[in-house]
Design an enzyme around this catalytic site. Structure first.
Site, short mmCIF file in Angstrom:
data_model
loop_
_atom_site.label_atom_id
_atom_site.label_comp_id
_atom_site.label_asym_id
_atom_site.label_seq_id
_atom_site.Cartn_x
_atom_site.Cartn_y
_atom_site.Cartn_z
CG PHE A 228 -10.88 -7.35 -5.84
CD1 PHE A 228 -11.99 -8.17 -5.85
CD2 PHE A 228 -10.09 -7.27 -6.98
CE1 PHE A 228 -12.30 -8.92 -6.99
CE2 PHE A 228 -10.40 -8.01 -8.12
CZ PHE A 228 -11.51 -8.83 -8.12
CG ASP B 237 -14.94 -4.74 -1.80
OD1 ASP B 237 -13.73 -5.00 -1.64
OD2 ASP B 237 -15.85 -5.49 -1.42
CB SER B 238 -18.91 -7.27 -4.36
OG SER B 238 -18.07 -8.07 -3.56
CB CYS C 112 -3.88 -13.70 -1.23
SG CYS C 112 -5.66 -13.71 -1.40
CG ASP D 138 -5.27 -7.22 -2.57
OD1 ASP D 138 -4.80 -8.37 -2.71
OD2 ASP D 138 -5.41 -6.68 -1.46
NE ARG E 27 -2.71 -1.38 3.42
CZ ARG E 27 -3.09 -2.58 3.90
NH1 ARG E 27 -3.92 -3.33 3.19
NH2 ARG E 27 -2.66 -3.01 5.05
N1 SAH Z 1 -7.04 -4.64 -0.91
C1 SAH Z 1 -7.70 -4.79 0.36
C2 SAH Z 1 -8.01 -6.24 0.70
C3 SAH Z 1 -8.85 -6.93 -0.35
S1 SAH Z 1 -9.67 -8.34 0.24
C4 SAH Z 1 -6.85 -4.15 1.45
O1 SAH Z 1 -5.73 -3.70 1.18
O2 SAH Z 1 -7.31 -4.08 2.59
C5 SAH Z 1 -10.72 -8.77 -1.08
C6 SAH Z 1 -11.95 -7.91 -1.22
O3 SAH Z 1 -12.60 -8.32 -2.43
C7 SAH Z 1 -13.01 -8.01 -0.14
O4 SAH Z 1 -13.25 -6.73 0.38
C8 SAH Z 1 -14.27 -8.55 -0.84
O5 SAH Z 1 -15.46 -7.92 -0.38
C9 SAH Z 1 -14.01 -8.18 -2.26
N2 SAH Z 1 -14.61 -9.01 -3.31
C10 SAH Z 1 -14.62 -10.36 -3.40
N3 SAH Z 1 -15.15 -10.76 -4.59
C11 SAH Z 1 -15.46 -9.62 -5.27
C12 SAH Z 1 -16.00 -9.36 -6.56
N4 SAH Z 1 -16.32 -10.36 -7.41
N5 SAH Z 1 -16.17 -8.09 -6.93
C13 SAH Z 1 -15.85 -7.07 -6.10
N6 SAH Z 1 -15.30 -7.25 -4.88
C14 SAH Z 1 -15.12 -8.52 -4.46
#
Ligand code: SAH
Length: 396
Positions: free
Chosen positions: A227, A249-250, A340, A300, A211
């Site tokens: 995400f 994000d979803s 991950c 991510d 980050r």
């Molecule tokens: N980058 C973030 C962590 C990401 S975790 C950080 O630095 O804190 C993964 C995220 O993806 C979660 O918040 C989850 O809600 C979201 N997610 C999972 N599948 C998804 C999709 N198909 N579309 C959008 N968001 C999604």
């Protein structure tokens, strides 16, 4: 103490200090052991190789606590292991000043199935193996002693507990959670951590350094953060002087958290931030249809492949988002892309990203190979612990 005898030749991985004994390597258990009990592990010719935790429900039948035949597994053992794990973080200059830091990273810190994250005065504990479950009380006492924390909160609600025959569990194990939300400062940005209802232990500490790098690369750039969860990458990008940041994000609660985070950082220009609740796979296509372009894109995603068995389907998903990532990059842009998934190794991930770049018809080069921050070490003897891999790729 019960004695677990291995089949001939099956002692080799233990001699290399790999901490898992798979069901297929076990010849027999002599004596009785309940789940989580400590057993002596012996080669077929009767050499004592160390002690581990018996877990009859799991394919990983035993996770080793120690490879030293002289080590006794008792309260003092956990006190020593926890305090040295905490001391390693206190020693590292990138970690010592952090409010949010992973104190124990399971197998890599010699404590299989034990995850402990500190957020200020609160430690969040996640126990995912029968052995860790058995020693809960000793681990909590050792954490309290090593950190002086005000509270230990358990978040053992991960699916992987099911593989060890364990039920989900959460709640306070020591002290009390403070009233109101918990806040940490990560490299100058204030972030709320919901240890009760947030993902995992409340926050993704492993991406801390990445980050920061994103912030450093974001100056005057238009950023797309896919995400985004509670906006960790987005806020660092704004702190780094991004021209605009669109975050997707979803999850509605994650985006609410992201908005609160932004509101608690008055030094950041909230007029440059846009939040979108959507499925990233669909959103990327829509952005492409609108002919949008971004200078810096972060991908991510959640774990698409929990194990190697899911690698093929996961590979398609990674290919899809990376292809769209490349298509949405402005000339000279940078894609910061992560996986991950334990089941997708670095080599495969890099191949997928290369395939996506080639399908998008872009010329691309790796600027940085990225991984988890140093409070998420990788045991040299168990390299499969390297779950997070990332590439910062420049095009044009
Ligand atoms: N980058 C973030 C962590 C990401 S975790 C950080 O630095 O804190 C993964 C995220 O993806 C979660 O918040 C989850 O809600 C979201 N997610 C999972 N599948 C998804 C999709 N198909 N579309 C959008 N968001 C999604």
């Amino acid at each position: 103490m019960a004695r677990l005898f291995l089949k001939p030749g099956k002692e080799r991985s233990l001699q290399r200090r790999h901490p898992w004994v798979f069901a297929g390597s076990v010849d027999r258990l002599e004596g009785r052991a309940r789940p989580g009990d400590t057993v002596e592990v012996l080669s077929d010719d009767g050499r004592l190789l160390g002690r581990g935790a018996w877990s009859p429900a799991s394919q990983i039948r035993t996770r080793m606590w120690s490879f030293d035949p002289a080590t006794v597994i008792d309260h003092a053992f956990f006190k020593r292991m926890v305090s040295s794990s905490v001391a390693r973080r206190a020693w590292h200059p990138w970690l010592a000043q952090q409010d949010g830091v992973r104190l124990i990273h399971g197998e890599s810190d010699g404590l299989p199935g034990v995850i402990a994250d500190r957020f200020g005065a609160v430690v969040v504990l996640q126990l995912t193996s029968a052995g860790a479950e058995r020693w809960r009380e000793a681990i909590v006492a050792a954490l309290v002693q090593a950190t002086g924390c005000a509270a230990v909160y358990e978040r053992s609600d991960s699916d992987v507990r099911g593989l060890e025959g364990l039920e989900p569990r959460s709640g306070c194990l020591h002290g009390e959670l403070p009233d109101g939300p918990l806040w940490i400062t990560e490299n100058g940005v204030r972030l709320e951590v919901d240890v009760v209802a947030g993902h995992k232990t409340g926050f993704y500490l492993d991406q801390r350094d990445n980050r920061l790098l994103t912030g450093q690369l974001a100056r005057d750039r238009s950023v797309l953060n896919c995400f985004c969860y509670t906006g960790g990458f987005s806020l660092q990008a704004l702190a780094g002087g991004a021209r605009s940041v669109l975050s997707i994000d979803s999850s509605a609660p994650a985006l609410e958290g992201a908005r609160r985070n932004l509101a608690h950082n008055p030094q950041l220009d909230c007029g440059r931030a846009e939040w979108q609740q959507a499925d990233v796979f669909e959103a990327l296509r829509a952005l492409r249809a609108e002919e949008r372009a971004f200078d810096l894109i972060v991908l991510d995603p959640p774990k698409f492949a929990p194990s190697a068995a899911h690698a093929e389907r996961a590979a398609r998903a990674y290919k899809d988002i990376n292809l769209f990532g490349f298509r949405l990059l402005a000339p000279g842009g940078i894609l910061m892309t992560y996986s991950c998934s334990g089941g997708v190794g670095l080599e495969l991930f890099q191949k997928i990203v290369a395939g996506a770049a080639s399908d998008a018809g872009v010329d691309a080069r790796i600027l940085h190979r990225l991984g988890a921050a140093p409070d998420h070490p990788i045991g040299l003897a168990a390299p499969e612990g390297e779950y997070l891999k990332g590439l910062a790729v420049a095009v044009g």
